[in-house]
Design an enzyme around this catalytic site. Structure first.
Site, mmCIF file in Angstrom:
data_model
loop_
_atom_site.group_PDB
_atom_site.id
_atom_site.type_symbol
_atom_site.label_atom_id
_atom_site.label_comp_id
_atom_site.label_asym_id
_atom_site.label_seq_id
_atom_site.Cartn_x
_atom_site.Cartn_y
_atom_site.Cartn_z
ATOM 1 N N ASN A 128 0.809 -1.232 0.000
ATOM 2 C CA ASN A 128 0.000 0.000 0.000
ATOM 3 C C ASN A 128 0.831 1.266 0.000
ATOM 4 O O ASN A 128 0.317 2.358 0.239
ATOM 5 C CB ASN A 128 -0.948 0.003 1.207
ATOM 6 C CG ASN A 128 -1.995 -1.092 1.073
ATOM 7 O OD1 ASN A 128 -2.589 -1.267 0.009
ATOM 8 N ND2 ASN A 128 -2.165 -1.869 2.128
ATOM 9 N N ALA A 129 2.116 1.137 -0.233
ATOM 10 C CA ALA A 129 2.989 2.318 -0.276
ATOM 11 C C ALA A 129 3.982 2.168 -1.421
ATOM 12 O O ALA A 129 5.035 1.541 -1.277
ATOM 13 C CB ALA A 129 3.720 2.481 1.057
ATOM 14 N N GLU A 363 11.916 2.696 -9.393
ATOM 15 C CA GLU A 363 12.703 3.813 -8.827
ATOM 16 C C GLU A 363 11.954 5.146 -8.954
ATOM 17 O O GLU A 363 12.556 6.188 -9.184
ATOM 18 C CB GLU A 363 14.098 3.860 -9.453
ATOM 19 C CG GLU A 363 14.851 2.588 -9.112
ATOM 20 C CD GLU A 363 16.345 2.720 -9.092
ATOM 21 O OE1 GLU A 363 16.843 3.836 -8.927
ATOM 22 O OE2 GLU A 363 16.986 1.675 -9.220
HETATM 23 C C1 FAD Z 1 9.832 -5.324 -11.321
HETATM 24 C C2 FAD Z 1 9.833 -4.368 -10.181
HETATM 25 C C3 FAD Z 1 10.947 -4.242 -9.377
HETATM 26 C C4 FAD Z 1 10.958 -3.364 -8.283
HETATM 27 N N1 FAD Z 1 12.048 -3.312 -7.443
HETATM 28 C C5 FAD Z 1 11.962 -2.592 -6.299
HETATM 29 C C6 FAD Z 1 13.021 -2.646 -5.316
HETATM 30 O O1 FAD Z 1 14.061 -3.293 -5.529
HETATM 31 N N2 FAD Z 1 12.857 -1.964 -4.159
HETATM 32 C C7 FAD Z 1 11.749 -1.231 -3.882
HETATM 33 O O2 FAD Z 1 11.669 -0.654 -2.797
HETATM 34 N N3 FAD Z 1 10.737 -1.148 -4.796
HETATM 35 C C8 FAD Z 1 10.814 -1.814 -5.984
HETATM 36 N N4 FAD Z 1 9.792 -1.758 -6.892
HETATM 37 C C9 FAD Z 1 8.624 -0.898 -6.620
HETATM 38 C C10 FAD Z 1 8.539 0.324 -7.534
HETATM 39 O O3 FAD Z 1 9.492 1.283 -7.185
HETATM 40 C C11 FAD Z 1 7.096 0.843 -7.470
HETATM 41 O O4 FAD Z 1 6.309 -0.089 -8.209
HETATM 42 C C12 FAD Z 1 6.912 2.233 -7.999
HETATM 43 O O5 FAD Z 1 7.532 3.173 -7.161
HETATM 44 C C13 FAD Z 1 5.441 2.620 -8.190
HETATM 45 O O6 FAD Z 1 4.650 2.274 -7.103
HETATM 46 P P1 FAD Z 1 3.295 1.432 -7.315
HETATM 47 O O7 FAD Z 1 3.613 0.319 -8.206
HETATM 48 O O8 FAD Z 1 2.706 1.137 -6.010
HETATM 49 O O9 FAD Z 1 2.344 2.410 -8.148
HETATM 50 P P2 FAD Z 1 1.317 3.489 -7.548
HETATM 51 O O10 FAD Z 1 2.027 4.384 -6.613
HETATM 52 O O11 FAD Z 1 0.108 2.786 -7.060
HETATM 53 O O12 FAD Z 1 0.949 4.315 -8.858
HETATM 54 C C14 FAD Z 1 -0.015 3.877 -9.798
HETATM 55 C C15 FAD Z 1 -0.079 4.931 -10.914
HETATM 56 O O13 FAD Z 1 -0.490 6.188 -10.373
HETATM 57 C C16 FAD Z 1 0.462 7.201 -10.676
HETATM 58 N N5 FAD Z 1 0.573 8.118 -9.541
HETATM 59 C C17 FAD Z 1 0.614 7.818 -8.221
HETATM 60 N N6 FAD Z 1 0.733 8.939 -7.491
HETATM 61 C C18 FAD Z 1 0.776 9.979 -8.372
HETATM 62 C C19 FAD Z 1 0.898 11.391 -8.233
HETATM 63 N N7 FAD Z 1 1.017 11.981 -7.024
HETATM 64 N N8 FAD Z 1 0.925 12.134 -9.362
HETATM 65 C C20 FAD Z 1 0.830 11.560 -10.588
HETATM 66 N N9 FAD Z 1 0.717 10.227 -10.779
HETATM 67 C C21 FAD Z 1 0.692 9.455 -9.675
HETATM 68 C C22 FAD Z 1 1.765 6.436 -10.901
HETATM 69 O O14 FAD Z 1 2.676 7.177 -11.711
HETATM 70 C C23 FAD Z 1 1.266 5.161 -11.583
HETATM 71 O O15 FAD Z 1 1.089 5.403 -12.950
HETATM 72 C C24 FAD Z 1 9.794 -2.583 -8.014
HETATM 73 C C25 FAD Z 1 8.679 -2.688 -8.860
HETATM 74 C C26 FAD Z 1 8.677 -3.570 -9.908
HETATM 75 C C27 FAD Z 1 7.433 -3.676 -10.759
#
Ligand code: FAD
Length: 386
Positions: A128-129, A363
């Site tokens: 959720n974060a 990232e």
């Molecule tokens: C293959 C993979 C590897 C990863 N590796 C790591 C890792 O090693 N360590 C780690 O900590 N994390 C990791 N991540 C997590 C990654 O950094 C997050 O998926 C990313 O930061 C986005 O978060 P979320 O997927 O929850 O999307 P959400 O935050 O739910 O966003 C969903 C959509 O809404 C948009 N959105 C959200 N808030 C806003 C806003 N304020 N303004 C405009 N648009 C917005 C986003 O751009 C996106 O299009 C990984 C993810 C994947 C898929």
């Protein structure tokens, strides 16, 4: 263009290109298909000192900056993004220790990471974060000489494969992001386990897993910095590493462009090589423009960051957004030049297109990076007014 790289940097590029061609290209399709972590390739990177290129000599590294690690990442990505992210995630896991760790913590962990004998990972995201990383819930509670950690981290690259984990927790919930604290955790600690390996669209050679903490007791010495500094350290680590996502983007784009040019020179339709058609030439030219512009940007930014400026969030975000958006376009166009063959798994361009998508997401998504850039523009404008 050689971008005025030093002799040492050119040697690094040459070495990685050889590893990529000899060890990565022959197995990339199989690693992708079987979703296998590239352990042998990581070992080859370790044996040639590549994990230490951007870590200080005092901790067993070669003393270079992020320009050097970007060169490694670019060359590995030209062959396979799943391999390069496994390398890059280890560096990202090392950065919180380098940026905020005590001298004791640095001496204990950085030499192991610089040698590549042990791999690292970086754990911030939770179910959720994601974009709102300050909403993390994984909790660390002080108990005598230990902290007790409970919670889960989602989608952690190198999860299960790495030995050392820089994990961001909450020590004081009422303070939100200001109550976050980083810890170094080791695989094998009691109460620390892993969830299932995720099945992904691309970068399938890389391992992406959940980290699960159930009353995991961590010695208090494993704290990174002080209580409350975890969020700042995490953001600094990401700022430092983001241009390397740009490096991944240049690599995969260059790899796709090279393949598209080679294919267009071979493929005949209407009695001519398809490269003789201006529509195809212009697509290739547009791809080359994107790749070269992205490369010039990324290495200008890495060189600037290597001079240790105070704040570089905006430039770091720009060096991630432009190359990753370009990589998505370039890899889609490369597939188009291959026509129907490009759609087949037999040819590597469809994998490159699947792989490239992640660069716009992890990232910090490109939307969030645009928020960061806009915020800095507003701050700069306000400070000029005063
Ligand atoms: C293959 C993979 C590897 C990863 N590796 C790591 C890792 O090693 N360590 C780690 O900590 N994390 C990791 N991540 C997590 C990654 O950094 C997050 O998926 C990313 O930061 C986005 O978060 P979320 O997927 O929850 O999307 P959400 O935050 O739910 O966003 C969903 C959509 O809404 C948009 N959105 C959200 N808030 C806003 C806003 N304020 N303004 C405009 N648009 C917005 C986003 O751009 C996106 O299009 C990984 C993810 C994947 C898929």
């Amino acid at each position: 263009m050689d971008y005025l790289f030093t002799e040492e940097q050119k040697q690094i590029r040459k070495l990685v290109r050889r590893i990529a061609e000899e060890k990565v290209v022959p197995v990339r399709a199989e690693l992708d298909e079987s979703e296998t972590f590239p352990r042998d390739i990581m070992r080859a990177c370790a044996d040639t000192g590549l994990f230490g290129v951007s870590l200080p000599e005092a901790y067993g590294g070669l003393g270079g900056g992020i320009t050097e690690s970007c060169l490694v990442v670019e060359e590995l990505s030209r062959a396979c993004l799943g391999v390069s992210v496994s390398y890059a995630a280890s560096l990202l896991g090392a950065y919180p220790i380098l940026i905020g760790g005590s001298e004791e913590l640095k001496k204990r962990y950085l030499p192991q990471l610089a040698s590549g004998k042990r791999l690292a990972a970086f754990g911030l995201t939770e179910a959720n974060a994601g974009s709102d990383a300050s909403g993390i819930r994984t909790e660390a509670r002080r108990d005598g000489n230990y902290y007790v950690i409970n919670g889960t981290k989602q989608w952690i690259t190198n999860g299960g494969e790495a030995d050392i984990y820089s994990v961001i927790t909450i020590t004081e919930r009422s303070k939100g992001g200001r109550g976050a604290t980083g810890f170094v955790l080791e695989k094998g600690m009691e109460g620390f386990s892993f969830g299932k390996k995720e099945k992904k669209l691309g970068i399938r050679a890389s391992a992406t897993r959940e980290l699960i903490f159930q009353d995991c007791r961590v010695p208090k010495e494993n704290i990174i910095g002080r209580e409350g500094t975890g969020f700042i350290i995490a953001m600094k680590a990401l700022d430092r590493n983001r241009p390397s996502v740009g490096g991944q983007a240049i690599g995969v784009s260059q790899g796709a462009l090279d393949l598209a040019v080679a294919y267009a020179r071979e493929r005949e339709q209407f009695g001519n090589k398809i490269i003789s058609f201006q529509a195809v030439q212009h697509m290739l030219a547009d791809m080359a423009i994107q790749v070269e512009a992205a490369r010039a940007l990324v290495y200008a930014v890495t060189r600037y960051i290597d001079t240790n400026p105070k704040d570089f969030s905006k430039l770091s975000a720009i060096a991630k957004v432009f190359p990753s958006d370009a990589a998505m376009k370039v890899t889609i166009d490369a597939l188009q030049i291959f026509g129907g063959y490009g759609y087949m798994r037999e040819y590597p361009v469809e994998k490159m297109m699947r792989d490239a998508k992640i660069l716009q997401i992890y990232e910090g998504t490109n939307q969030i990076q645009r928020n960061v850039i806009a915020l800095e523009l507003i701050k700069e404008a306000a400070s000029k007014k005063r």
